[in-house]
Design a protein around this motif. Structure first.
Motif, PDB file in Angstrom:
ATOM      1  N   MET A   1       0.833  -1.198   0.000  1.00  0.00           N
ATOM      2  CA  MET A   1       0.000   0.000   0.000  1.00  0.00           C
ATOM      3  C   MET A   1       0.869   1.250   0.000  1.00  0.00           C
ATOM      4  SD  MET A   1      -2.874  -1.196   2.786  1.00  0.00           S
ATOM      5  CE  MET A   1      -3.858   0.286   2.601  1.00  0.00           C
ATOM      6  N   GLY A   2       0.312   2.343  -0.474  1.00  0.00           N
ATOM      7  CA  GLY A   2       1.036   3.602  -0.508  1.00  0.00           C
ATOM      8  C   GLY A   2       0.510   4.494  -1.616  1.00  0.00           C
ATOM      9  N   PHE A   3       1.158   5.634  -1.797  1.00  0.00           N
ATOM     10  CA  PHE A   3       0.780   6.577  -2.849  1.00  0.00           C
ATOM     11  C   PHE A   3       1.954   6.871  -3.781  1.00  0.00           C
ATOM     12  CE2 PHE A   3      -1.923   7.541   0.827  1.00  0.00           C
ATOM     13  CZ  PHE A   3      -3.178   7.467   0.257  1.00  0.00           C
ATOM     14  N   GLY A   4       3.035   6.080  -3.704  1.00  0.00           N
ATOM     15  CA  GLY A   4       4.219   6.431  -4.448  1.00  0.00           C
ATOM     16  C   GLY A   4       4.942   7.557  -3.714  1.00  0.00           C
ATOM     17  N   ASP A   5       5.489   8.505  -4.463  1.00  0.00           N
ATOM     18  CA  ASP A   5       6.186   9.651  -3.869  1.00  0.00           C
ATOM     19  C   ASP A   5       5.216  10.824  -3.801  1.00  0.00           C
ATOM     20  OD1 ASP A   5       7.834  11.617  -3.012  1.00  0.00           O
ATOM     21  OD2 ASP A   5       9.262  11.499  -4.664  1.00  0.00           O
ATOM     22  N   LEU A   6       4.734  11.150  -2.584  1.00  0.00           N
ATOM     23  CA  LEU A   6       3.756  12.218  -2.407  1.00  0.00           C
ATOM     24  C   LEU A   6       4.351  13.606  -2.641  1.00  0.00           C
ATOM     25  CD1 LEU A   6       1.756  10.903   0.663  1.00  0.00           C
ATOM     26  CD2 LEU A   6       0.866  11.324  -1.633  1.00  0.00           C
ATOM     27  N   LYS A   7       5.659  13.693  -2.802  1.00  0.00           N
ATOM     28  CA  LYS A   7       6.286  14.972  -3.110  1.00  0.00           C
ATOM     29  C   LYS A   7       6.417  15.184  -4.620  1.00  0.00           C
ATOM     30  CE  LYS A   7       8.889  14.915   1.235  1.00  0.00           C
ATOM     31  NZ  LYS A   7       7.962  15.825   1.906  1.00  0.00           N
ATOM     32  N   SER A   8       5.912  14.222  -5.399  1.00  0.00           N
ATOM     33  CA  SER A   8       5.990  14.315  -6.856  1.00  0.00           C
ATOM     34  C   SER A   8       4.589  14.400  -7.450  1.00  0.00           C
ATOM     35  CB  SER A   8       6.710  13.089  -7.419  1.00  0.00           C
ATOM     36  OG  SER A   8       5.873  11.928  -7.294  1.00  0.00           O
ATOM     37  N   PRO A   9       4.478  14.921  -8.687  1.00  0.00           N
ATOM     38  CA  PRO A   9       3.166  14.974  -9.353  1.00  0.00           C
ATOM     39  C   PRO A   9       2.511  13.595  -9.494  1.00  0.00           C
ATOM     40  CG  PRO A   9       4.749  16.374 -10.490  1.00  0.00           C
ATOM     41  CD  PRO A   9       5.530  15.601  -9.487  1.00  0.00           C
ATOM     42  N   GLY A  10       3.341  12.578  -9.721  1.00  0.00           N
ATOM     43  CA  GLY A  10       2.795  11.228  -9.854  1.00  0.00           C
ATOM     44  C   GLY A  10       2.138  10.731  -8.584  1.00  0.00           C
ATOM     45  N   GLY A  11       2.792  10.983  -7.451  1.00  0.00           N
ATOM     46  CA  GLY A  11       2.221  10.565  -6.176  1.00  0.00           C
ATOM     47  C   GLY A  11       0.946  11.313  -5.855  1.00  0.00           C
ATOM     48  N   LEU A  12       0.902  12.607  -6.151  1.00  0.00           N
ATOM     49  CA  LEU A  12      -0.309  13.396  -5.913  1.00  0.00           C
ATOM     50  C   LEU A  12      -1.449  12.940  -6.820  1.00  0.00           C
ATOM     51  CD1 LEU A  12       1.207  16.975  -5.493  1.00  0.00           C
ATOM     52  CD2 LEU A  12       0.372  15.437  -3.712  1.00  0.00           C
ATOM     53  N   LYS A  13      -1.101  12.473  -8.027  1.00  0.00           N
ATOM     54  CA  LYS A  13      -2.146  11.941  -8.928  1.00  0.00           C
ATOM     55  C   LYS A  13      -2.760  10.671  -8.341  1.00  0.00           C
ATOM     56  CE  LYS A  13      -4.397  11.428 -12.878  1.00  0.00           C
ATOM     57  NZ  LYS A  13      -4.962  10.086 -12.710  1.00  0.00           N
ATOM     58  N   VAL A  14      -1.917   9.810  -7.758  1.00  0.00           N
ATOM     59  CA  VAL A  14      -2.433   8.598  -7.104  1.00  0.00           C
ATOM     60  C   VAL A  14      -3.342   8.985  -5.936  1.00  0.00           C
ATOM     61  CG1 VAL A  14      -1.799   6.529  -5.802  1.00  0.00           C
ATOM     62  CG2 VAL A  14      -0.439   7.228  -7.772  1.00  0.00           C
ATOM     63  N   LEU A  15      -2.930   9.983  -5.150  1.00  0.00           N
ATOM     64  CA  LEU A  15      -3.746  10.457  -4.028  1.00  0.00           C
ATOM     65  C   LEU A  15      -5.075  11.020  -4.528  1.00  0.00           C
ATOM     66  CD1 LEU A  15      -4.063  11.202  -1.010  1.00  0.00           C
ATOM     67  CD2 LEU A  15      -2.925  13.367  -1.530  1.00  0.00           C
ATOM     68  N   ASN A  16      -5.037  11.784  -5.600  1.00  0.00           N
ATOM     69  CA  ASN A  16      -6.267  12.371  -6.163  1.00  0.00           C
ATOM     70  C   ASN A  16      -7.249  11.287  -6.586  1.00  0.00           C
ATOM     71  OD1 ASN A  16      -7.636  14.917  -7.283  1.00  0.00           O
ATOM     72  ND2 ASN A  16      -7.576  13.592  -9.071  1.00  0.00           N
TER      73      ASN A  16
END
Length: 249
Positions: A1-16
């Motif tokens: 589980m996780g969101f990837g790197d939340l400091k990157s655009p990719g991680g924020l896209k997963v969070l969104n």
């Protein structure tokens, strides 16, 4: 589980994407899970990530009360969608600041306790600890309320109705997720969540302002509310009497 790197655009896209059908990281009220993820994000999500930005703005309103939110903060790898690993680097400054309390040794070592100097050191550290705690801001009680907003008929423009409801802005009010719920004969009601500061916003004020849009709104009911008691860190259910939509203490 996780969101990837939340400091990157990719991680924020997963969070969104994760928040597209959720109000919070876990459950139906703000918790330490939201605090953990929030503190891992270095900047607000961009406007095109509407779900993540809505969640970020909402959790930011709890900045002074985050330690009073329910739950236990866990590693980032225990939140988020299955199949995505957490790769967020380093802890946030906010988390490091919280750890400062743990650095204050109230009791010292066993050797120090055998000396008068150790006793003085304990008193000094205890005084520093209490002084630091006393500077923390007072906690604010908030409630999560679920509102049912009913239209006049099946021809009412529900998109416009929701726009009218969300146009209501006041200090201590944050709108959350919403959905349309069938009530019969082709009519749907708007069910919308909001979080309010108890000392600033009440259901009577919300009802007065929402029903003022009389071209669209027939009535409003407060169907559910949960109050956060930040002093004892418990969630206390609120009861609505059949005769009134006001919150019973």
């Amino acid at each position: 589980m996780g969101f990837g790197d939340l400091k990157s655009p990719g991680g924020l896209k997963v969070l969104n994407d994760f928040l597209s059908d959720r109000s919070y990281i876990e459950g139906f009220v703000p918790s330490q899970a939201d605090v953990a993820v929030f503190e891992a994000i270095s900047a607000p999500p961009s406007a095109d990530l509407c779900h993540a930005l809505r969640w970020y703005s909402h959790i930011r309103s709890y900045a002074d009360q985050k330690t009073g939110l329910p739950g236990v903060k866990k590693p980032l790898g225990q939140y988020g969608p299955v199949g995505v690993a957490d790769t967020t680097s380093s802890s946030s400054p906010a988390a490091a600041k919280d750890d400062e309390d743990d650095d204050i040794d109230l009791f010292g070592s066993d050797d120090e306790e055998d000396s008068e100097e150790a006793a003085k050191l304990k008193e000094q550290r205890l005084a520093e600890y209490n002084a630091k705690k006393s500077k923390k801001p007072a906690l604010i009680a908030k409630s999560s309320i679920l509102l049912d907003v009913k239209p006049w008929d099946d021809e009412t423009d529900m998109v416009k109705l929701e726009e009218c409801v969300r146009s209501i802005q006041m200090d201590g009010l944050v709108w959350g997720q919403s959905k349309l719920v069938p009530v019969g004969y082709g009519i749907k009601k708007l069910q919308i969540n909001c979080v309010v500061e108890d000392d600033k916003v009440g259901t009577d004020i919300l009802e007065e302002q929402i029903t003022a849009f009389e071209d669209y709104v027939q009535s409003m009911d407060a169907e559910l509310a949960v109050r956060f008691s930040f002093e004892n860190k418990q969630k206390l259910p609120l009861v609505f009497s059949p005769q009134s939509k006001h919150i019973d203490s």
